[in-house]
Design a protein around this motif. Structure first.
Motif, PDB file in Angstrom:
ATOM      1  N   ILE A  17       0.885  -1.261  -0.026  1.00 17.11           N
ATOM      2  CA  ILE A  17       0.038   0.037  -0.046  1.00 17.11           C
ATOM      3  C   ILE A  17       0.973   1.204   0.079  1.00 17.11           C
ATOM      4  CG2 ILE A  17      -1.615   1.366   1.309  1.00 17.11           C
ATOM      5  CD1 ILE A  17      -2.603  -1.255   2.415  1.00 17.11           C
ATOM      6  N   SER A  18       0.880   1.925  -0.851  1.00 13.21           N
ATOM      7  CA  SER A  18       1.589   3.348  -0.890  1.00 13.21           C
ATOM      8  C   SER A  18       0.665   4.518  -1.114  1.00 13.21           C
ATOM      9  CB  SER A  18       2.570   3.163  -2.463  1.00 13.21           C
ATOM     10  OG  SER A  18       1.816   3.055  -3.599  1.00 13.21           O
ATOM     11  N   LEU A  19       1.492   5.485  -0.913  1.00 12.97           N
ATOM     12  CA  LEU A  19       0.857   6.794  -0.920  1.00 12.97           C
ATOM     13  C   LEU A  19       1.537   7.833  -1.689  1.00 12.97           C
ATOM     14  CD1 LEU A  19       0.731   7.275   2.786  1.00 12.97           C
ATOM     15  CD2 LEU A  19      -1.257   6.395   1.508  1.00 12.97           C
ATOM     16  N   HIS A  20       0.752   8.846  -2.324  1.00 17.14           N
ATOM     17  CA  HIS A  20       1.213   9.728  -3.065  1.00 17.14           C
ATOM     18  C   HIS A  20       0.369  11.211  -2.751  1.00 17.14           C
ATOM     19  CE1 HIS A  20       2.484  11.840  -6.741  1.00 17.14           C
ATOM     20  NE2 HIS A  20       3.219  10.801  -7.213  1.00 17.14           N
ATOM     21  N   THR A  21       1.081  12.344  -3.059  1.00 16.03           N
ATOM     22  CA  THR A  21       0.454  13.561  -2.919  1.00 16.03           C
ATOM     23  C   THR A  21      -0.238  13.963  -3.820  1.00 16.03           C
ATOM     24  OG1 THR A  21       2.656  14.682  -3.845  1.00 16.03           O
ATOM     25  CG2 THR A  21       2.446  14.213  -1.466  1.00 16.03           C
ATOM     26  N   ASP A  22      -1.392  14.722  -3.663  1.00 15.48           N
ATOM     27  CA  ASP A  22      -2.369  15.304  -4.519  1.00 15.48           C
ATOM     28  C   ASP A  22      -2.758  16.720  -4.106  1.00 15.48           C
ATOM     29  OD1 ASP A  22      -4.473  15.726  -6.438  1.00 15.48           O
ATOM     30  OD2 ASP A  22      -4.930  13.756  -6.415  1.00 15.48           O
ATOM     31  N   ASN A  23      -2.425  17.493  -4.803  1.00 10.59           N
ATOM     32  CA  ASN A  23      -2.678  18.961  -4.231  1.00 10.59           C
ATOM     33  C   ASN A  23      -4.161  19.222  -4.680  1.00 10.59           C
ATOM     34  OD1 ASN A  23       0.006  19.640  -4.101  1.00 10.59           O
ATOM     35  ND2 ASN A  23       0.063  20.490  -6.410  1.00 10.59           N
ATOM     36  N   ASP A  24      -5.029  18.439  -5.341  1.00  9.28           N
ATOM     37  CA  ASP A  24      -6.426  18.628  -5.390  1.00  9.28           C
ATOM     38  C   ASP A  24      -7.365  18.166  -4.127  1.00  9.28           C
ATOM     39  OD1 ASP A  24      -6.185  19.792  -7.821  1.00  9.28           O
ATOM     40  OD2 ASP A  24      -6.374  17.951  -8.918  1.00  9.28           O
ATOM     41  N   ILE A  25      -6.608  17.283  -3.349  1.00  4.70           N
ATOM     42  CA  ILE A  25      -7.210  16.851  -1.954  1.00  4.70           C
ATOM     43  C   ILE A  25      -6.814  17.754  -0.949  1.00  4.70           C
ATOM     44  CG2 ILE A  25      -7.378  14.589  -0.569  1.00  4.70           C
ATOM     45  CD1 ILE A  25      -6.896  12.974  -2.996  1.00  4.70           C
ATOM     46  N   PRO A  26      -7.785  17.951  -0.219  1.00  9.48           N
ATOM     47  CA  PRO A  26      -7.568  18.889   1.159  1.00  9.48           C
ATOM     48  C   PRO A  26      -6.783  18.149   2.150  1.00  9.48           C
ATOM     49  CG  PRO A  26     -10.010  18.950   0.482  1.00  9.48           C
ATOM     50  CD  PRO A  26      -9.467  17.839  -0.371  1.00  9.48           C
ATOM     51  N   ILE A  30      -7.966  11.703   2.272  1.00  7.88           N
ATOM     52  CA  ILE A  30      -6.993  10.871   1.680  1.00  7.88           C
ATOM     53  C   ILE A  30      -8.216  10.500   0.325  1.00  7.88           C
ATOM     54  CG2 ILE A  30      -5.744   9.800   3.204  1.00  7.88           C
ATOM     55  CD1 ILE A  30      -7.713   7.359   3.375  1.00  7.88           C
ATOM     56  N   GLY A  31      -7.504  10.259  -0.845  1.00  7.78           N
ATOM     57  CA  GLY A  31      -8.353   9.796  -1.981  1.00  7.78           C
ATOM     58  C   GLY A  31      -8.057   8.443  -2.302  1.00  7.78           C
ATOM     59  N   ILE A  32      -8.833   7.675  -2.463  1.00  8.38           N
ATOM     60  CA  ILE A  32      -8.959   6.076  -3.062  1.00  8.38           C
ATOM     61  C   ILE A  32      -9.257   6.043  -4.600  1.00  8.38           C
ATOM     62  CG2 ILE A  32      -9.304   3.873  -2.557  1.00  8.38           C
ATOM     63  CD1 ILE A  32      -9.559   4.665   0.311  1.00  8.38           C
ATOM     64  N   MET A  33      -8.543   5.462  -5.369  1.00 12.48           N
ATOM     65  CA  MET A  33      -8.992   4.971  -6.842  1.00 12.48           C
ATOM     66  C   MET A  33      -9.072   3.581  -7.011  1.00 12.48           C
ATOM     67  SD  MET A  33     -10.145   6.264  -9.515  1.00 12.48           S
ATOM     68  CE  MET A  33      -9.671   7.931  -9.962  1.00 12.48           C
TER      69      MET A  33
END
Length: 265
Positions: A17-26, A30-33
């Motif tokens: 399970i890895s994480l990545h930054t996303d400027n569109d998510i406050p 967390i965002g899950i796709m």
């Protein structure tokens, strides 16, 4: 990474399970796709070679910059007009470098490009088209063209079952982490739980509090928290009705009091 996998680093690992930054998510979210997440990434250099000449004798040279400029326009036009708009694709020329002096016809000019697609077949088709367009331009001018691949990263695909499990855990909220002095803050937001007219839908907000907080008192006791601060806020609307904010705070206090009662009895 692939070399490490071939050497057996994944033999005792079932899931990653890895994480990545996303400027569109406050911040704090967390965002899950599930499924396809990040597209295939191909990086390559397109190099045009011509012949030096003094600017006063341009007819004796072959301008590599001129070839690159025309190729740039032709490639952008090809992406816009020849690719099915239902196929996700991004093409970008990040750098163009050519020439050494302002009064000399450039003998070489390179373009560093990125192509992002979700299907290998699409990437192969577009790259072949890029080679054909650039090769034709170089041939017309009497120069030469070279395609040099620099990187290829496969797409990121999130396993559907694992993604569903991560989403289920995330929906329960993240347990508060105390600071060294044993103080922790817990925030609860109602987002769009307010009914028309600015009134507070208590049942909806209560469900959100229970889903986010779990058993706050037990969590605090387990982690040695001595002080708990409750606050409410909204990043979407700074002008919430006072009655709505008061109602939400009341629900928070009721939840805490209920947990304290259950713990002591």
């Amino acid at each position: 990474a692939m070399l490490m996998v071939r050497d057996g680093v994944m033999e005792d690992i079932d899931e990653i399970i890895s994480l990545h930054t996303d400027n569109d998510i406050p911040v704090g979210k967390i965002g899950i796709m599930p499924g396809d997440m990040n597209a295939i990434s191909d990086g390559f250099v397109l190099t045009f070679r011509g012949k030096n000449a003094h600017a006063a004798n341009q007819h004796k040279g072959i301008d590599a910059i001129s070839m690159a400029v025309r190729a740039y326009s032709a490639l952008e036009f090809m992406i816009a007009k020849e690719i099915d708009p239902r196929e996700p694709i991004i093409f970008n020329v990040g750098t163009i470098n050519g020439g050494k002096a302002n009064n000399i016809i450039a003998s070489e000019c390179s373009m560093y490009c990125t192509l992002r697609t979700f299907e290998n077949a699409t990437a192969d088709r577009v790259i072949n088209k890029i080679k054909a367009i650039c090769g034709s331009i170089a041939e017309i001018d009497g120069g030469s063209f070279e395609y040099e691949p620099k990187k290829h990263y496969p797409k990121v695909y999130n396993d559907l079952e694992l993604t569903a499990r991560v989403a289920a855990v995330a929906e329960k909220g993240i347990a508060p982490v105390p600071s060294p002095d044993g103080v922790v803050s817990v925030a609860a937001e109602n987002r769009h739980a307010a009914a028309d007219g600015g009134t507070c839908q208590s049942s909806t907000i209560r469900e959100k509090i229970l889903a986010k907080g779990g058993n706050i008192v037990e969590d605090c006791a387990r982690m040695g928290v001595r002080y708990l601060t409750l606050y409410t806020f909204s990043t979407e609307n700074w002008h919430r009705p006072a009655a709505e904010v008061a109602a939400l705070m009341t629900l928070l206090f009721e939840q805490i009091e209920e947990e304290i009662f259950m713990k002591n009895n």
